[in-house]
Design a protein around this motif. Sequence first.
Motif, PDB file in Angstrom:
ATOM      1  N   GLY A 137     -62.918  20.176  34.609  1.00 48.52           N
ATOM      2  CA  GLY A 137     -63.962  19.348  34.031  1.00 48.52           C
ATOM      3  C   GLY A 137     -65.312  20.027  34.082  1.00 48.52           C
ATOM      4  N   THR A 138     -66.337  19.289  34.491  1.00 52.05           N
ATOM      5  CA  THR A 138     -67.685  19.858  34.574  1.00 52.05           C
ATOM      6  C   THR A 138     -67.987  20.441  35.946  1.00 52.05           C
ATOM      7  N   GLY A 139     -66.960  20.608  36.778  1.00 54.18           N
ATOM      8  CA  GLY A 139     -67.127  21.371  38.003  1.00 54.18           C
ATOM      9  C   GLY A 139     -67.542  20.613  39.238  1.00 54.18           C
ATOM     10  N   ALA A 140     -67.312  19.312  39.292  1.00 51.93           N
ATOM     11  CA  ALA A 140     -67.681  18.558  40.499  1.00 51.93           C
ATOM     12  C   ALA A 140     -66.951  19.093  41.727  1.00 51.93           C
ATOM     13  N   VAL A 141     -65.643  19.301  41.603  1.00 54.20           N
ATOM     14  CA  VAL A 141     -64.873  19.860  42.718  1.00 54.20           C
ATOM     15  C   VAL A 141     -65.227  21.325  42.927  1.00 54.20           C
ATOM     16  N   THR A 142     -65.410  22.053  41.841  1.00 51.45           N
ATOM     17  CA  THR A 142     -65.754  23.473  41.947  1.00 51.45           C
ATOM     18  C   THR A 142     -66.975  23.666  42.829  1.00 51.45           C
ATOM     19  N   ARG A 143     -68.020  22.898  42.559  1.00 49.86           N
ATOM     20  CA  ARG A 143     -69.252  23.031  43.340  1.00 49.86           C
ATOM     21  C   ARG A 143     -69.033  22.628  44.792  1.00 49.86           C
ATOM     22  N   ALA A 144     -68.271  21.564  45.002  1.00 48.11           N
ATOM     23  CA  ALA A 144     -68.041  21.097  46.377  1.00 48.11           C
ATOM     24  C   ALA A 144     -67.195  22.087  47.166  1.00 48.11           C
ATOM     25  N   VAL A 145     -66.146  22.613  46.550  1.00 49.26           N
ATOM     26  CA  VAL A 145     -65.248  23.520  47.267  1.00 49.26           C
ATOM     27  C   VAL A 145     -65.933  24.852  47.550  1.00 49.26           C
ATOM     28  N   THR A 146     -66.588  25.425  46.546  1.00 50.37           N
ATOM     29  CA  THR A 146     -67.239  26.720  46.786  1.00 50.37           C
ATOM     30  C   THR A 146     -68.341  26.602  47.833  1.00 50.37           C
ATOM     31  N   ALA A 183     -69.713  23.237  33.438  1.00 49.26           N
ATOM     32  CA  ALA A 183     -69.380  23.608  34.818  1.00 49.26           C
ATOM     33  C   ALA A 183     -69.962  24.966  35.188  1.00 49.26           C
ATOM     34  N   ALA A 184     -69.789  25.946  34.310  1.00 48.63           N
ATOM     35  CA  ALA A 184     -70.285  27.293  34.593  1.00 48.63           C
ATOM     36  C   ALA A 184     -71.801  27.312  34.678  1.00 48.63           C
ATOM     37  N   GLN A 185     -72.453  26.564  33.796  1.00 49.74           N
ATOM     38  CA  GLN A 185     -73.910  26.496  33.826  1.00 49.74           C
ATOM     39  C   GLN A 185     -74.400  25.859  35.114  1.00 49.74           C
ATOM     40  N   ARG A 186     -73.743  24.772  35.525  1.00 49.84           N
ATOM     41  CA  ARG A 186     -74.135  24.087  36.759  1.00 49.84           C
ATOM     42  C   ARG A 186     -73.879  24.954  37.994  1.00 49.84           C
ATOM     43  N   GLN A 187     -72.798  25.717  37.981  1.00 51.33           N
ATOM     44  CA  GLN A 187     -72.447  26.538  39.133  1.00 51.33           C
ATOM     45  C   GLN A 187     -73.442  27.672  39.346  1.00 51.33           C
ATOM     46  N   GLY A 188     -73.902  28.264  38.229  1.00 52.22           N
ATOM     47  CA  GLY A 188     -74.783  29.416  38.344  1.00 52.22           C
ATOM     48  C   GLY A 188     -74.013  30.664  38.736  1.00 52.22           C
ATOM     49  N   GLU A 189     -74.734  31.728  39.017  1.00 55.14           N
ATOM     50  CA  GLU A 189     -74.101  32.997  39.383  1.00 55.14           C
ATOM     51  C   GLU A 189     -73.399  32.872  40.727  1.00 55.14           C
TER      52      GLU A 189
END
Length: 270
Positions: free
Chosen positions: A50-59, A81-87
């Motif tokens: 999706g838009t990275g809610a788990v991605t941000r939390a897990v990383t 998701a990629a934009q929200r995560q950043g580099e």
Amino acid sequence: MSSTDKVFAGSIPRIYDEYLVPLIFAYYAADIAKRVAALSPSAILETAAGTGAVTRAVTAALPAGIRYVATDLNEPMLAVAAQRQGEDPRMSWRQADATALPFDDATFDVVCCQFGVMFFPDRVKGYAEAKRVLRPNGTFVFNVWDRIEENVFADDATRVLGQVFPDDPPRFMARTPHGYHDKAVIKADLEQAGFRDISIETLAAVSRAPTPEYVAFAYCQGTPLRNEIEARDASKLQAATDALAEEIRTRHGPGPVEAKIQALVITARP
């Protein structure tokens, strides 16, 4: 499943991330992150990111040096998701179908998925793919929404939109996000895919929003409910949103508002 149930495009990804993630997804993302971090993985695959809610939390919960691959079928969702995560040198992004993963066997320590398996056209196949790419001692961690009656705002939305469109009620929320909650069925599907060590936990929480209008906008315009409303009468999108806001104001107060949400959290190992 309707053909529009998996369409997260146009303005939906942005509204979904800005409104729906804090409303109902953030709590469960933090829970998934805690469970994944406890496994100390070195390579993680996320499906239906999706838009990275788990991605941000897990990383955020994992150290440098790990490898994290986030996938989703919808490119517009991954772009947010990629934009929200950043580099982040640990991260890579890939459009992928969770039922036909483009990865070698035994590649990941953990496969995780937040509220995505309900959208799989073939869940057993999706589970089998998760098992295939897991290393021998790997873990599949995912969650699904419980029955819609245990998720009050979603139930409110379904009821109100049924009143707005009585001849053809939009049933997205009940049909898909809240349509796969039978623990026996989930366990049987996982076993058919080759998983043996299966745990299913019920986890309740509280959904909070600053105003009733916030909730109505999130559900009516930040989910595929919007596709169903516009397919019936695009001119009624705002009227439907306003009707839901009025119902939430009547039932839960003028704001801030809160209501129960409930999910099942599943951990499975081969």
